[in-house]
Design an enzyme around this catalytic site. Sequence first.
Site, PDB file in Angstrom:
ATOM      1  N   GLY A  12      16.151 -13.781 -21.567  1.00  0.00           N
ATOM      2  CA  GLY A  12      17.073 -14.505 -22.425  1.00  0.00           C
ATOM      3  C   GLY A  12      18.342 -14.897 -21.681  1.00  0.00           C
ATOM      4  O   GLY A  12      18.498 -14.597 -20.494  1.00  0.00           O
ATOM      5  N   ASP A  13      19.227 -15.596 -22.371  1.00  0.00           N
ATOM      6  CA  ASP A  13      20.518 -16.020 -21.800  1.00  0.00           C
ATOM      7  C   ASP A  13      20.340 -16.941 -20.599  1.00  0.00           C
ATOM      8  O   ASP A  13      21.182 -16.979 -19.702  1.00  0.00           O
ATOM      9  CB  ASP A  13      21.363 -14.803 -21.387  1.00  0.00           C
ATOM     10  CG  ASP A  13      21.525 -13.803 -22.509  1.00  0.00           C
ATOM     11  OD1 ASP A  13      21.942 -14.221 -23.597  1.00  0.00           O
ATOM     12  OD2 ASP A  13      21.217 -12.621 -22.294  1.00  0.00           O
ATOM     13  N   LYS A  16      19.419 -21.897 -22.638  1.00  0.00           N
ATOM     14  CA  LYS A  16      18.556 -22.732 -23.484  1.00  0.00           C
ATOM     15  C   LYS A  16      19.352 -23.699 -24.342  1.00  0.00           C
ATOM     16  O   LYS A  16      18.887 -24.795 -24.639  1.00  0.00           O
ATOM     17  CB  LYS A  16      17.678 -21.838 -24.378  1.00  0.00           C
ATOM     18  CG  LYS A  16      16.601 -21.070 -23.633  1.00  0.00           C
ATOM     19  CD  LYS A  16      15.687 -20.321 -24.584  1.00  0.00           C
ATOM     20  CE  LYS A  16      16.373 -19.172 -25.276  1.00  0.00           C
ATOM     21  NZ  LYS A  16      16.771 -18.100 -24.342  1.00  0.00           N
ATOM     22  N   ASN A  38      20.429 -12.415 -33.662  1.00  0.00           N
ATOM     23  CA  ASN A  38      20.773 -11.503 -32.562  1.00  0.00           C
ATOM     24  C   ASN A  38      20.819 -12.225 -31.227  1.00  0.00           C
ATOM     25  O   ASN A  38      21.106 -11.615 -30.195  1.00  0.00           O
ATOM     26  CB  ASN A  38      19.762 -10.358 -32.476  1.00  0.00           C
ATOM     27  CG  ASN A  38      18.333 -10.852 -32.307  1.00  0.00           C
ATOM     28  OD1 ASN A  38      18.001 -11.958 -32.705  1.00  0.00           O
ATOM     29  ND2 ASN A  38      17.479 -10.018 -31.735  1.00  0.00           N
ATOM     30  N   GLY A  40      21.980 -16.131 -29.315  1.00  0.00           N
ATOM     31  CA  GLY A  40      22.774 -17.319 -29.590  1.00  0.00           C
ATOM     32  C   GLY A  40      22.654 -18.380 -28.531  1.00  0.00           C
ATOM     33  O   GLY A  40      22.231 -18.123 -27.405  1.00  0.00           O
ATOM     34  N   HIS A  41      22.995 -19.584 -28.913  1.00  0.00           N
ATOM     35  CA  HIS A  41      23.060 -20.713 -27.995  1.00  0.00           C
ATOM     36  C   HIS A  41      24.492 -21.241 -28.001  1.00  0.00           C
ATOM     37  O   HIS A  41      25.102 -21.385 -29.067  1.00  0.00           O
ATOM     38  CB  HIS A  41      22.126 -21.850 -28.428  1.00  0.00           C
ATOM     39  CG  HIS A  41      20.681 -21.505 -28.373  1.00  0.00           C
ATOM     40  ND1 HIS A  41      20.163 -20.559 -27.527  1.00  0.00           N
ATOM     41  CD2 HIS A  41      19.631 -22.001 -29.072  1.00  0.00           C
ATOM     42  CE1 HIS A  41      18.851 -20.502 -27.695  1.00  0.00           C
ATOM     43  NE2 HIS A  41      18.514 -21.361 -28.626  1.00  0.00           N
ATOM     44  N   THR A 135      21.457  -5.268 -31.040  1.00  0.00           N
ATOM     45  CA  THR A 135      22.723  -5.845 -31.488  1.00  0.00           C
ATOM     46  C   THR A 135      23.165  -5.269 -32.830  1.00  0.00           C
ATOM     47  O   THR A 135      24.193  -5.677 -33.360  1.00  0.00           O
ATOM     48  CB  THR A 135      22.583  -7.375 -31.636  1.00  0.00           C
ATOM     49  OG1 THR A 135      21.517  -7.664 -32.547  1.00  0.00           O
ATOM     50  CG2 THR A 135      22.296  -8.020 -30.295  1.00  0.00           C
ATOM     51  N   ARG A 149       4.745  -5.413 -45.342  1.00  0.00           N
ATOM     52  CA  ARG A 149       4.504  -6.154 -46.593  1.00  0.00           C
ATOM     53  C   ARG A 149       5.390  -5.707 -47.752  1.00  0.00           C
ATOM     54  O   ARG A 149       4.983  -5.683 -48.906  1.00  0.00           O
ATOM     55  CB  ARG A 149       3.025  -6.062 -46.992  1.00  0.00           C
ATOM     56  CG  ARG A 149       2.095  -6.709 -46.001  1.00  0.00           C
ATOM     57  CD  ARG A 149       0.664  -6.274 -46.159  1.00  0.00           C
ATOM     58  NE  ARG A 149       0.514  -4.866 -45.813  1.00  0.00           N
ATOM     59  CZ  ARG A 149      -0.652  -4.253 -45.693  1.00  0.00           C
ATOM     60  NH1 ARG A 149      -1.778  -4.922 -45.884  1.00  0.00           N
ATOM     61  NH2 ARG A 149      -0.714  -2.973 -45.395  1.00  0.00           N
ATOM     62  N   GLN A 229      15.764 -15.563 -27.216  1.00  0.00           N
ATOM     63  CA  GLN A 229      15.508 -14.532 -26.209  1.00  0.00           C
ATOM     64  C   GLN A 229      14.680 -15.090 -25.044  1.00  0.00           C
ATOM     65  O   GLN A 229      14.793 -16.258 -24.714  1.00  0.00           O
ATOM     66  CB  GLN A 229      14.827 -13.313 -26.837  1.00  0.00           C
ATOM     67  CG  GLN A 229      15.723 -12.491 -27.742  1.00  0.00           C
ATOM     68  CD  GLN A 229      15.573 -12.835 -29.204  1.00  0.00           C
ATOM     69  OE1 GLN A 229      14.582 -13.364 -29.660  1.00  0.00           O
ATOM     70  NE2 GLN A 229      16.598 -12.522 -29.960  1.00  0.00           N
ATOM     71  N   THR A 244      12.678  -7.303 -27.812  1.00  0.00           N
ATOM     72  CA  THR A 244      13.025  -7.712 -29.162  1.00  0.00           C
ATOM     73  C   THR A 244      11.832  -7.417 -30.068  1.00  0.00           C
ATOM     74  O   THR A 244      10.796  -6.926 -29.614  1.00  0.00           O
ATOM     75  CB  THR A 244      13.426  -9.200 -29.187  1.00  0.00           C
ATOM     76  OG1 THR A 244      14.069  -9.485 -30.439  1.00  0.00           O
ATOM     77  CG2 THR A 244      12.230 -10.119 -28.986  1.00  0.00           C
ATOM     78  N   LEU A 337      22.480 -23.370 -11.200  1.00  0.00           N
ATOM     79  CA  LEU A 337      22.383 -23.417  -9.741  1.00  0.00           C
ATOM     80  C   LEU A 337      23.766 -23.351  -9.103  1.00  0.00           C
ATOM     81  O   LEU A 337      23.953 -22.743  -8.040  1.00  0.00           O
ATOM     82  CB  LEU A 337      21.662 -24.699  -9.314  1.00  0.00           C
ATOM     83  CG  LEU A 337      21.441 -24.885  -7.814  1.00  0.00           C
ATOM     84  CD1 LEU A 337      20.402 -23.894  -7.303  1.00  0.00           C
ATOM     85  CD2 LEU A 337      21.012 -26.312  -7.505  1.00  0.00           C
ATOM     86  N   SER A 418      19.827 -28.086 -14.160  1.00  0.00           N
ATOM     87  CA  SER A 418      21.141 -28.104 -14.804  1.00  0.00           C
ATOM     88  C   SER A 418      22.191 -27.619 -13.812  1.00  0.00           C
ATOM     89  O   SER A 418      22.024 -26.574 -13.179  1.00  0.00           O
ATOM     90  CB  SER A 418      21.136 -27.201 -16.035  1.00  0.00           C
ATOM     91  OG  SER A 418      22.438 -27.053 -16.557  1.00  0.00           O
ATOM     92  N   SER A 420      25.779 -27.717 -14.639  1.00  0.00           N
ATOM     93  CA  SER A 420      27.022 -27.328 -15.311  1.00  0.00           C
ATOM     94  C   SER A 420      26.715 -27.199 -16.800  1.00  0.00           C
ATOM     95  O   SER A 420      25.640 -27.624 -17.249  1.00  0.00           O
ATOM     96  CB  SER A 420      28.136 -28.368 -15.092  1.00  0.00           C
ATOM     97  OG  SER A 420      28.180 -29.318 -16.139  1.00  0.00           O
TER      98      SER A 420
END
Length: 435
Positions: A12-13, A16, A38, A40-41, A135, A149, A229, A244, A337, A418, A420
């Site tokens: 994760g992180d 995305k 739990n 974030g973007h 979290t 259920r 994630q 997770t 990068l 990517s 920046s």
Amino acid sequence: MANVVVVGSQWGDEGKGKIVDWLSERADVVVRFQGGHNAGHTLVIDGKVYKLSLLPSGIVRGGKYSVIGNGVVVDPWALLKEIELLRSQGADVNSDNLMLAENCALILPLHGELDGIREDAANLCTKGGPKIGTTRRGIGPAYEDKVARRALRACDLKSDEAIEIRVDTLLGHHNTLRRGLGAEEIDREELIAKIKEIAPKITPYIGASWRMLDKMRHERKRILFEGAQGIMLDVDHGTYPYVTSSNTIASQAAGGSGVGARTLDYVLGITKAYTTRVGEGPFPTELFDEVGQGLGERGHEFGTVTGRSRRCGYFDAVMVRQATKIGGITGIALTKLDVLDGMDELKVCVAYDLDGERLDYFPASTEDQARVKPIYETLEGWSDSTYGARSWVDLPATAIKYIRRIEELIETPVALLSTSPEREDTILVHDPFDD
């Protein structure tokens, strides 16, 4: 035209948010298909920062439809807070551009409380189990109730009778569990009152999202499926039990949104140019020296949701190669990068040593994962800046060599690069929607 699934290929992180935002301009619909609030973007659009946890990234782009799929567990209070925050930032969020799947399982206050009770028990080295580093937002306990259920689902919010029946079922389990953990029992009437108060604020968004997505597919609309994630946090394929509580691999996009598997055409794996991790669990290439500290500082490695510092290390090609195979990744988007700018040399993990045996995969055993040692290949670094580069010609030759070596090691091509947080600072090699 292809429908695209975006997943993280590490823990994760990986960045995305920016990539999903960049792709959402080409999409008609953006769908979240697993996880909860739990993860974030962070999106940076025209200098304005948006932090999203539940809402799909397309929600801040006009003319897009957003769906929270049935594979997500949803905290109604957190959802409403996020909607109100985005509105205060000028985003248009309403029932005409956002749908919550009617069969989503809900996170209630009791789930977050149970999360905290268990983590505290683990911290005290009691029989509460291993400290996972959650979290404390109730994600795991909510998935437990879903599988058992007994969950309250979004559709239940439309009926007072359904709310009371589901709460009674839940409390039959949770109050017994809380007594065993030495915690105070939950007050039935107080919980029901909280749910009934929030219900009318959420119900306008609830609908049969699978039907809408099927209609969109037949109209040849472009659908972007957004995961949370990373694959190495998948409950089956990750570093169990430090994972997770949901499946994070691309195939979950179908089950977690109610579309057929044939709907998924291209899988883009978001991959950081180095490796980070939040929380507990094995991390073979983790650095505890000034190099690791420098990566964290230059990369601003703090969790979007929790603010926790991320652990940092060299790129682990073994782990990412495994993730691309398990996740069915077609191409990767290599992010951050520019964080590697100015480093004299870079190391890449090409294999593991486990008690003298060379491994080309990440073993499933928790004990083995904790004991593997990285076998590194050293590559030349670069002094010129890659920040903001929008073309291959803007990149130092040694940076290109680093990228090409990663492609070879993970056996997957780079589709996007990517350089920046700004969405325009992206080098497009292959547009996933044109697959």
